[in-house]
Design an enzyme around this catalytic site. Structure first.
Site, PDB file in Angstrom:
ATOM      1  NE  ARG A 128      74.644   6.077  92.484  1.00 31.55           N
ATOM      2  CZ  ARG A 128      75.841   6.518  92.701  1.00 31.55           C
ATOM      3  NH1 ARG A 128      76.607   6.826  91.709  1.00 31.55           N
ATOM      4  NH2 ARG A 128      76.259   6.668  93.918  1.00 31.55           N
ATOM      5  CD  GLN A 133      68.103  12.930  92.982  1.00 25.21           C
ATOM      6  OE1 GLN A 133      67.290  13.813  93.245  1.00 25.21           O
ATOM      7  NE2 GLN A 133      68.987  13.046  92.017  1.00 25.21           N
ATOM      8  CG  ASP A 136      71.541   7.650  96.795  1.00 20.27           C
ATOM      9  OD1 ASP A 136      72.226   6.832  97.424  1.00 20.27           O
ATOM     10  OD2 ASP A 136      71.946   8.233  95.776  1.00 20.27           O
ATOM     11  CB  SER A 139      73.883  10.046  97.772  1.00 22.94           C
ATOM     12  OG  SER A 139      74.147   9.467  96.524  1.00 22.94           O
ATOM     13  CE1 TYR A 234      77.644   3.909  92.730  1.00 25.77           C
ATOM     14  CE2 TYR A 234      75.923   2.722  91.549  1.00 25.77           C
ATOM     15  CZ  TYR A 234      76.417   3.274  92.718  1.00 25.77           C
ATOM     16  OH  TYR A 234      75.693   3.198  93.876  1.00 25.77           O
TER      17      TYR A 234
END
Ligand code: NAD
Length: 389
Positions: A128, A133, A136, A139, A234
């Site tokens: 993360r 990003q 990801d 997500s 997390y």
């Protein structure tokens, strides 16, 4: 490099790992793409679109696995009903695999991947960090799940979400409580707000309060935890004492909640129990709960994965693959993340993988005949021990 895309075989899976729109990006870099016939059908991406985009469509999964140097998948490998073999055994030795590899639950596949010297990358382990990003996938899929959870709840609820002032009287808005306000939770908050509900949310990470409020929702006043987050971004596992207090806070609000969407998760652990059976009795008749943590054991005591449960006047649903209900967007988004990771890993396919790089190191599950990730190796060893007893 030769890239293979087999049709997904897991029941209910409608996504495909590579959308036709991503193919020109790969072709430009001289990669070849081999797609099993029908791989995109359930995502409304027919063979012709793949061919038009420059891919070669093949008749069977076997042919794709034989042609490919890197295989792109959505779900982790499992027994292939048509081929009569495990997908992990269909991969040629020494090739690569990228997908959601279910590192803590599908130990059998991970063991085979290591034995066959497959270099596998798990989308669950993309770190993360800002630079990662666009890779990801978790997500991206959580965003879809959060949206769809609210749509399902709104459809099932025997009353409206918005405030309506009509000649036939005024209708009060429904109240929606979202527990866990990470990616899925915040999207659930935003969707419920757009549908006109009164929305409340809670998450033990203090940074979330501002995000919830910026969406026009109420952050449930309860003690948050300063050290609630791991370095990896997390939530940490909370103590039973904290969870007791949280359940009390939730219980006090439930008599006014028409809908609850739960999304609370702790990476690699069982999901925290936030709604007991007794707590369901506190909700108004006809209330709906959608539990997005069903795959991790659920946030509600009565959750049964992918089943509708009706108890104490409340309907509870724990879907485990909502992204598959919107496969057009899910496949497009997943494809984008997978291709970005692939391009990152194999910037120069003639060079060795760069394990100094944080993204490559974190995402790589098996390489050179061994399981590289300590937590996964431990989980696989534990499973082996249980099986041998
Ligand atoms: P997740 O799916 O692991 O968990 C969902 C949410 O449950 C989290 O917000 C967590 O705090 C919450 N939760 C855990 N225990 C709870 C409890 N007892 N009660 C209520 N909620 C509980 O997490 P996620 O949604 O993937 O992401 C969490 C955070 O990480 C978000 O802030 C997100 O923006 C951030 N993130 C950053 C990056 C990046 O920087 N590249 C990528 C993804 C996510």
């Amino acid at each position: 490099m030769r890239i293979g895309v087999p049709r997904e075989i897991r029941k209910g899976e409608t996504r495909v790992a590579l959308a036709p729109a991503s193919i020109p990006v790969l072709r430009k870099k001289n990669h070849e793409v081999y797609v099993e016939t029908g791989a995109g059908t359930a995502s409304l991406m027919p063979d012709e679109e793949y061919e038009k985009a420059g891919a070669t469509v093949m008749r069977t999964a076997q042919e794709v696995y034989e042609a490919a140097q890197t295989v792109l998948k959505v779900q982790s490998p499992g027994p292939h009903p048509g081929a009569g073999r495990h997908e992990a055994e269909m991969l040629r030795e020494g090739t690569a695999l990228i997908g959601f590899l279910a590192p803590f639950t599908n130990s059998e596949a991970i063991r085979i991947l290591a034995q066959r010297r497959i270099t596998s990358f798990s989308m669950e382990f993309i770190p993360r960090i800002t630079r990662a990003q666009s890779m990801d996938a978790l997500s991206a899929m959580a965003t879809l799940a959060g949206y769809k959870a609210v749509i399902i709840a709104a459809d099932r609820l025997p009353r409206l979400f918005p405030l309506l002032t009509t000649a036939a009287g005024t209708i009060a808005p429904a109240t929606v409580l979202v527990l866990g306000a990470g990616v899925a939770g915040l999207q659930a908050v935003a969707t419920a707000k757009r549908l006109g509900a009164r929305v409340e949310a809670f998450d033990p990470r203090p940074a979330v309060k501002e995000q919830v409020e910026s969406l026009g929702a109420v952050f449930v006043p309860m003690e948050t935890l300063e050290d609630a987050q791991t370095a990896g971004g997390y939530a940490k596992e909370q103590s039973e004492e904290f969870l007791d207090r949280e359940r009390d806070t939730i219980a006090a609000r439930l008599p006014k909640c028409n809908v609850v969407v739960t999304t609370a998760q702790v990476f690699g652990k069982r999901a925290p129990l936030l709604i007991t059976e007794d707590m369901m009795k506190l909700m108004p008749r006809g209330a709906v709960i959608v539990d997005l943590a069903a795959e991790q054991g659920g946030n509600c005591a009565l959750t049964r994965a992918n089943e509708w449960v009706e108890q104490h006047g409340v309907t509870l649903y724990g879907p485990t693959n909502l992204p598959a209900t919107v496969p057009i967007n899910a496949s497009q988004m997943y494809s984008k993340t997978v291709v970005t990771l692939f391009e990152h890993l194999y910037k120069d396919p003639s060079k060795r993988l760069d394990f100094e790089d944080e993204i490559t190191r974190s995402a790589c599950l098996t390489h050179d005949g061994r399981i590289r990730n300590d937590l996964v190796r431990q989980a696989v060893d534990e499973r082996k021990e249980i099986e041998s007893k």
